[in-house]
Design a protein around this motif. Structure first.
Motif, PDB file in Angstrom:
ATOM      1  N   PHE A  72       0.870  -1.167   0.000  1.00 37.54           N
ATOM      2  CA  PHE A  72       0.000   0.000   0.000  1.00 37.54           C
ATOM      3  C   PHE A  72       0.910   1.221   0.000  1.00 37.54           C
ATOM      4  O   PHE A  72       1.784   1.351   0.859  1.00 37.54           O
ATOM      5  CB  PHE A  72      -0.897  -0.002   1.240  1.00 37.54           C
ATOM      6  CG  PHE A  72      -1.865  -1.150   1.263  1.00 37.54           C
ATOM      7  CD1 PHE A  72      -3.161  -0.996   0.803  1.00 37.54           C
ATOM      8  CD2 PHE A  72      -1.469  -2.399   1.733  1.00 37.54           C
ATOM      9  CE1 PHE A  72      -4.052  -2.059   0.815  1.00 37.54           C
ATOM     10  CE2 PHE A  72      -2.349  -3.462   1.757  1.00 37.54           C
ATOM     11  CZ  PHE A  72      -3.638  -3.299   1.296  1.00 37.54           C
ATOM     12  N   VAL A  73       0.731   2.099  -0.989  1.00 38.07           N
ATOM     13  CA  VAL A  73       1.589   3.273  -1.147  1.00 38.07           C
ATOM     14  C   VAL A  73       0.772   4.542  -0.960  1.00 38.07           C
ATOM     15  O   VAL A  73      -0.456   4.535  -1.086  1.00 38.07           O
ATOM     16  CB  VAL A  73       2.289   3.285  -2.534  1.00 38.07           C
ATOM     17  CG1 VAL A  73       3.128   2.026  -2.735  1.00 38.07           C
ATOM     18  CG2 VAL A  73       1.285   3.445  -3.666  1.00 38.07           C
ATOM     19  N   CYS A  74       1.451   5.636  -0.674  1.00 37.27           N
ATOM     20  CA  CYS A  74       0.794   6.933  -0.528  1.00 37.27           C
ATOM     21  C   CYS A  74       0.149   7.330  -1.861  1.00 37.27           C
ATOM     22  O   CYS A  74       0.815   7.309  -2.906  1.00 37.27           O
ATOM     23  CB  CYS A  74       1.817   7.985  -0.089  1.00 37.27           C
ATOM     24  SG  CYS A  74       1.146   9.653   0.021  1.00 37.27           S
ATOM     25  N   ALA A  75      -1.116   7.677  -1.824  1.00 33.10           N
ATOM     26  CA  ALA A  75      -1.841   8.072  -3.036  1.00 33.10           C
ATOM     27  C   ALA A  75      -1.334   9.397  -3.599  1.00 33.10           C
ATOM     28  O   ALA A  75      -1.552   9.707  -4.770  1.00 33.10           O
ATOM     29  CB  ALA A  75      -3.334   8.165  -2.756  1.00 33.10           C
ATOM     30  N   ALA A  76      -0.633  10.185  -2.789  1.00 39.68           N
ATOM     31  CA  ALA A  76      -0.135  11.479  -3.247  1.00 39.68           C
ATOM     32  C   ALA A  76       1.242  11.377  -3.895  1.00 39.68           C
ATOM     33  O   ALA A  76       1.496  12.023  -4.904  1.00 39.68           O
ATOM     34  CB  ALA A  76      -0.079  12.465  -2.085  1.00 39.68           C
ATOM     35  N   CYS A  77       2.140  10.568  -3.310  1.00 39.22           N
ATOM     36  CA  CYS A  77       3.524  10.577  -3.801  1.00 39.22           C
ATOM     37  C   CYS A  77       4.091   9.195  -4.131  1.00 39.22           C
ATOM     38  O   CYS A  77       5.203   9.096  -4.640  1.00 39.22           O
ATOM     39  CB  CYS A  77       4.438  11.280  -2.794  1.00 39.22           C
ATOM     40  SG  CYS A  77       4.719  10.358  -1.267  1.00 39.22           S
ATOM     41  N   GLY A  78       3.347   8.122  -3.847  1.00 37.99           N
ATOM     42  CA  GLY A  78       3.814   6.777  -4.182  1.00 37.99           C
ATOM     43  C   GLY A  78       4.762   6.152  -3.173  1.00 37.99           C
ATOM     44  O   GLY A  78       5.285   5.060  -3.401  1.00 37.99           O
ATOM     45  N   ASN A  79       4.993   6.796  -2.036  1.00 37.68           N
ATOM     46  CA  ASN A  79       5.877   6.252  -1.007  1.00 37.68           C
ATOM     47  C   ASN A  79       5.299   4.928  -0.474  1.00 37.68           C
ATOM     48  O   ASN A  79       4.157   4.898  -0.024  1.00 37.68           O
ATOM     49  CB  ASN A  79       5.999   7.278   0.137  1.00 37.68           C
ATOM     50  CG  ASN A  79       6.864   6.798   1.278  1.00 37.68           C
ATOM     51  OD1 ASN A  79       7.775   6.006   1.107  1.00 37.68           O
ATOM     52  ND2 ASN A  79       6.573   7.306   2.467  1.00 37.68           N
ATOM     53  N   PRO A  80       6.061   3.822  -0.499  1.00 41.95           N
ATOM     54  CA  PRO A  80       5.573   2.560   0.074  1.00 41.95           C
ATOM     55  C   PRO A  80       5.380   2.699   1.587  1.00 41.95           C
ATOM     56  O   PRO A  80       6.300   3.082   2.305  1.00 41.95           O
ATOM     57  CB  PRO A  80       6.688   1.560  -0.246  1.00 41.95           C
ATOM     58  CG  PRO A  80       7.459   2.182  -1.368  1.00 41.95           C
ATOM     59  CD  PRO A  80       7.366   3.662  -1.149  1.00 41.95           C
ATOM     60  N   LEU A  81       4.173   2.383   2.062  1.00 40.88           N
ATOM     61  CA  LEU A  81       3.821   2.607   3.461  1.00 40.88           C
ATOM     62  C   LEU A  81       3.556   1.329   4.256  1.00 40.88           C
ATOM     63  O   LEU A  81       4.031   1.173   5.370  1.00 40.88           O
ATOM     64  CB  LEU A  81       2.583   3.501   3.544  1.00 40.88           C
ATOM     65  CG  LEU A  81       2.685   4.879   2.908  1.00 40.88           C
ATOM     66  CD1 LEU A  81       1.313   5.529   2.799  1.00 40.88           C
ATOM     67  CD2 LEU A  81       3.636   5.751   3.704  1.00 40.88           C
ATOM     68  N   TYR A  82       2.753   0.431   3.692  1.00 47.00           N
ATOM     69  CA  TYR A  82       2.304  -0.763   4.409  1.00 47.00           C
ATOM     70  C   TYR A  82       2.324  -1.980   3.493  1.00 47.00           C
ATOM     71  O   TYR A  82       2.149  -1.856   2.284  1.00 47.00           O
ATOM     72  CB  TYR A  82       0.870  -0.566   4.946  1.00 47.00           C
ATOM     73  CG  TYR A  82       0.769   0.533   5.967  1.00 47.00           C
ATOM     74  CD1 TYR A  82       1.088   0.293   7.293  1.00 47.00           C
ATOM     75  CD2 TYR A  82       0.366   1.811   5.609  1.00 47.00           C
ATOM     76  CE1 TYR A  82       1.014   1.299   8.248  1.00 47.00           C
ATOM     77  CE2 TYR A  82       0.284   2.827   6.549  1.00 47.00           C
ATOM     78  CZ  TYR A  82       0.609   2.565   7.865  1.00 47.00           C
ATOM     79  OH  TYR A  82       0.544   3.566   8.795  1.00 47.00           O
ATOM     80  N   GLU A  83       2.477  -3.145   4.112  1.00 49.76           N
ATOM     81  CA  GLU A  83       2.422  -4.408   3.373  1.00 49.76           C
ATOM     82  C   GLU A  83       1.198  -5.189   3.827  1.00 49.76           C
ATOM     83  O   GLU A  83       0.811  -5.131   5.000  1.00 49.76           O
ATOM     84  CB  GLU A  83       3.698  -5.213   3.616  1.00 49.76           C
ATOM     85  CG  GLU A  83       4.932  -4.523   3.069  1.00 49.76           C
ATOM     86  CD  GLU A  83       6.221  -5.276   3.385  1.00 49.76           C
ATOM     87  OE1 GLU A  83       6.210  -6.165   4.270  1.00 49.76           O
ATOM     88  OE2 GLU A  83       7.228  -4.957   2.756  1.00 49.76           O
ATOM     89  N   THR A  84       0.610  -5.931   2.900  1.00 48.22           N
ATOM     90  CA  THR A  84      -0.584  -6.715   3.208  1.00 48.22           C
ATOM     91  C   THR A  84      -0.358  -7.660   4.380  1.00 48.22           C
ATOM     92  O   THR A  84      -1.261  -7.875   5.185  1.00 48.22           O
ATOM     93  CB  THR A  84      -1.039  -7.523   1.969  1.00 48.22           C
ATOM     94  OG1 THR A  84      -1.186  -6.632   0.867  1.00 48.22           O
ATOM     95  CG2 THR A  84      -2.365  -8.217   2.224  1.00 48.22           C
TER      96      THR A  84
END
Length: 160
Positions: A72-84
Motif C-alpha cells: 500500500f503506497v501513498c496516493a499522493a507521492c507513491g511512497n511505500p507505506l504498508y504491506e498486506t
C-alpha cells in the motif's frame, strides 16, 4: 494578590510551547508542492484527506477487502507505506495495519477531537494518512494504524 499569581501562572503554562511541538510543525518533507499543485494532482476526496486531514466514512474503502500480497503506497507521492502481511480486520471500517514499513511514516499530534491522538503522516510528502492507537493485535505489535483508504493506492506483489 493570590488570585493574580494563579492567573499569571496559568497564562504562562498555557502559552508555553515545547521543542517537540516546534519540531513537529517545522518538519520539511522531501516532496514539496504548493497547495494548487496538490489540488491539480489529487481528486477532491484525496485532497480533503491527505492535505486537509479529513476522514473518509467507515466501511467505504474498497481497500478494506484487499488480502492479496502487495504494498500500500501513498496516493499522493507513491511512497511505500504498508504491506498486506501486516494488515488485519480491526472491525472499525478503515484499513488497519499493525506496523508500517520502516521509516515510511511520520508522527504528529492531533487535538481535533479535544484530546491528543497520534497522527500518521507520509514521511515523504506529509500527507495525512490516519491515526495510530494501542489497541491492535497483542500477538504482534499491539498497535493499530487506522488509515484512510483514500490516502492509499494498492500495488499487488505480482505487479511491483
Amino acid at each position: 494578590m493570590k488570585h493574580l499569581s494563579i492567573i499569571l501562572l496559568m497564562i504562562v503554562l498555557i502559552s508555553c510551547k515545547s521543542e517537540a511541538q516546534q519540531e513537529e510543525t517545522s518538519k520539511k518533507f522531501e516532496v514539496q508542492k504548493t497547495e494548487s499543485e496538490w489540488k491539480a494532482e489529487l481528486t477532491d476526496e484525496e485532497y480533503k484527506i491527505l492535505r486537509e486531514a479529513g476522514t473518509e466514512p467507515p466501511f467505504s474503502s474498497p481497500l478494506n477487502d484487499v488480502k492479496k500480497p502487495g504494498t500500500f503506497v501513498c496516493a499522493a507521492c507513491g511512497n511505500p507505506l504498508y504491506e498486506t502481511k501486516h494488515k488485519f480486520d480491526s472491525g472499525t471500517g478503515w484499513p488497519s495495519f499493525d506496523r508500517a514499513i520502516e521509516n515510511s511514516v511520520a508522527y504528529s499530534s492531533d487535538m481535533k477531537l479535544g484530546y491528543e491522538r497520534s497522527e500518521l503522516l507520509c514521511a515523504d510528502c506529509g500527507g495525512h494518512l490516519g491515526h495510530v492507537f494501542n489497541d491492535g493485535p497483542e500477538e504482534t505489535t499491539g498497535m493499530r494504524h487506522c488509515i484512510n483508504g483514500v490516502a492509499l493506492d494498492f500495488i499487488p506483489k505480482d505487479k511491483s
